[in-house]
Design an enzyme around this catalytic site. Structure first.
Site, PDB file in Angstrom:
ATOM      1  CG  HIS A  46      37.775  45.340  31.215  1.00  0.00           C
ATOM      2  ND1 HIS A  46      36.659  45.133  29.753  1.00  0.00           N
ATOM      3  CD2 HIS A  46      37.429  44.411  31.561  1.00  0.00           C
ATOM      4  CE1 HIS A  46      36.082  44.376  30.457  1.00  0.00           C
ATOM      5  NE2 HIS A  46      36.579  43.930  31.300  1.00  0.00           N
ATOM      6  CG  HIS A  59      33.258  45.604  34.172  1.00  0.00           C
ATOM      7  ND1 HIS A  59      32.803  45.004  35.364  1.00  0.00           N
ATOM      8  CD2 HIS A  59      34.090  45.050  34.039  1.00  0.00           C
ATOM      9  CE1 HIS A  59      33.279  43.613  34.916  1.00  0.00           C
ATOM     10  NE2 HIS A  59      34.025  43.584  33.809  1.00  0.00           N
ATOM     11  CD  GLU A 111      31.287  43.119  31.852  1.00  0.00           C
ATOM     12  OE1 GLU A 111      32.282  43.687  31.282  1.00  0.00           O
ATOM     13  OE2 GLU A 111      31.847  42.152  32.259  1.00  0.00           O
TER      14      GLU A 111
HETATM   15  C1  BGC Z   1      35.202  39.895  31.993  1.00  0.00           C
HETATM   16  C2  BGC Z   1      36.529  38.407  32.463  1.00  0.00           C
HETATM   17  C3  BGC Z   1      37.175  39.876  33.351  1.00  0.00           C
HETATM   18  C4  BGC Z   1      36.400  40.545  34.400  1.00  0.00           C
HETATM   19  C5  BGC Z   1      37.012  41.238  34.916  1.00  0.00           C
HETATM   20  C6  BGC Z   1      34.824  40.787  32.319  1.00  0.00           C
HETATM   21  O1  BGC Z   1      34.142  41.808  31.702  1.00  0.00           O
HETATM   22  O2  BGC Z   1      35.067  39.289  30.234  1.00  0.00           O
HETATM   23  O3  BGC Z   1      37.083  37.670  31.130  1.00  0.00           O
HETATM   24  O4  BGC Z   1      38.051  38.719  34.541  1.00  0.00           O
HETATM   25  O5  BGC Z   1      35.703  41.792  33.719  1.00  0.00           O
HETATM   26  O6  BGC Z   1      36.861  42.059  36.182  1.00  0.00           O
END
Ligand code: BGC
Length: 380
Positions: free
Chosen positions: A137, A208, A345
């Site tokens: 991310h 998210h 997402e």
């Molecule tokens: C990921 C997860 C991660 C989460 C964090 C998701 O997009 O795929 O693995 O723990 O985001 O909030």
């Protein structure tokens, strides 16, 4: 037999059309939106605040320019009772300390890049390993922790911009990003993403949001009924990096073509489920190109709230809150426990910069990155 199946699916579709209606708009119980004063602060010399979008049905979205985070999303149920259906905090401090990406704009690259490395035009780039052994991310300080410039704020839209400098978190090129949140009277919350660069780079932007359609403080999400419009998904290795295969969902716990409760197969004896500790995977959406199309639909049977997600993106990450552990104290003293919220997402596939066969995430100077996602709220 085929005809019977076709007729049956037609009847089911018509029934769904009849049953999915607009929600009652007059609120029986008035809700108290988050207090804007609790979000007013200055970070690195930049002003932070809370901005409200509201439509004629009373649906209200509260967004802070800190990370472009949706701080609250008030949606009516079938009886017109409003609930806040995203995780979050009563004040800005919570979001500043949050490491779970709660409801923020994710960038420069949504999801994982294997071992934090990729090669572009024969040059290797190294990113922060913030989710060992990978980069997740956007790195240590992703776009969800940036203070965005508020270009314009009205009752129905919020325009945020951010200039991510060349080399930020290891990514090449000055990237100029614009994200537009807009809300219409058909209960559609739309997010438009745009970006331009002055050097070749990779980009994958998403939001998210962590949802619980029963209300952010209403227990687990295992009874929510989910449909994902995908025949295939991208299986992962034990570090959640795609193996590169594109696998049929048929006959696996990843088949959500026919709506099913999230909890029904989430603990199945399946290697992919074990790697994700439940669902934490990218589905390959059924579509022909980058047209806006239905990606997923979620229904919460008790409240009757329904959310449809449409996107121009090729994939969607369904993450079932497997890493929530009750340690976060959020709004109204709610502790967000294991699987008490889920994320859908919309995105390009994880690790695309290292996967030749996945749709490209490269952005070159002179090109404009454009993607859009709509969250549409209804009742059943
Ligand atoms: C990921 C997860 C991660 C989460 C964090 C998701 O997009 O795929 O693995 O723990 O985001 O909030």
């Amino acid at each position: 037999m085929k005809n019977i199946v076709n007729n049956y699916s037609m009847i089911v579709s018509v029934m769904i059309l009849i049953l999915v209606t607009s929600c009652k708009s007059e609120s029986k119980f008035k809700f108290i939106p988050l207090d804007k004063a609790e979000y007013e602060t200055t970070i690195d010399g930049k002003k932070v605040g809370l901005f409200n979008l509201e439509n004629k049905n009373g649906l209200t979205v509260q967004i802070t320019n800190y990370g472009g985070r949706i701080a609250a999303l008030w949606v009516p149920d079938r009886d017109g009772n409003f609930k806040d259906i995203v995780t979050g905090y009563d004040s800005i401090e919570g979001f500043i300390g949050n490491t779970n990406y709660f409801n923020g704009i994710i960038g420069r690259y949504g999801n994982r890049i294997a071992r934090g490395k990729f090669t572009l035009n024969a040059k290797e780039y190294s990113l922060a390993i913030n989710n060992a052994p990978n980069s997740l991310h956007g790195g240590n300080v992703g776009f969800d922790h940036a203070v965005w410039n508020v270009e314009r704020s009205t009752k129905d839209s919020l325009i945020l911009t951010y200039l991510s400098p060349d080399g930020e978190e290891g990514y090449p090129g000055n990237l100029s990003v614009k994200v537009i949140y807009s809300l219409n009277d058909s209960n559609e919350l739309k997010i438009d993403y745009q970006a331009e660069t002055d050097a070749p780079t990779v980009v994958n932007l998403t939001n998210h949001a962590y949802f619980n359609l029963a209300g952010h403080d209403n227990g687990d999400i295992l009874g929510h009924i989910l449909m994902i419009n995908a025949d295939k998904f991208t299986p992962v290795d034990s570090t959640l990096i795609p193996t590169g295969e594109i696998t049929d969902v048929a006959g696996t716990p990843f088949d959500f073509r026919i709506p099913a409760a999230i909890g029904e197969r989430i603990n199945a004896d399946d290697r992919q489920i074990k790697y994700g500790m439940g669902y934490d995977h990218n589905w390959v959406l059924k579509k022909t190109g980058n047209e806006m199309s239905l990606a997923a639909k979620v229904e919460e049977p008790v409240s009757g709230r329904v959310m449809e997600i449409y996107t121009t993106e090729p994939g969607i990450q369904f993450y079932a809150g497997n890493f929530l552990d009750g340690t976060i104290m959020g709004k109204d003293s709610t502790s967000y426990k294991y699987r008490h919220a889920f994320c859908l997402e919309t995105q390009h596939f994880p690790d695309s910069p290292n996967q030749e066969d996945f749709p490209s995430t490269v952005l070159n100077p002179g090109e404009t990155y454009r993607t859009s996602t709509i969250h549409k709220f209804m009742c059943k």
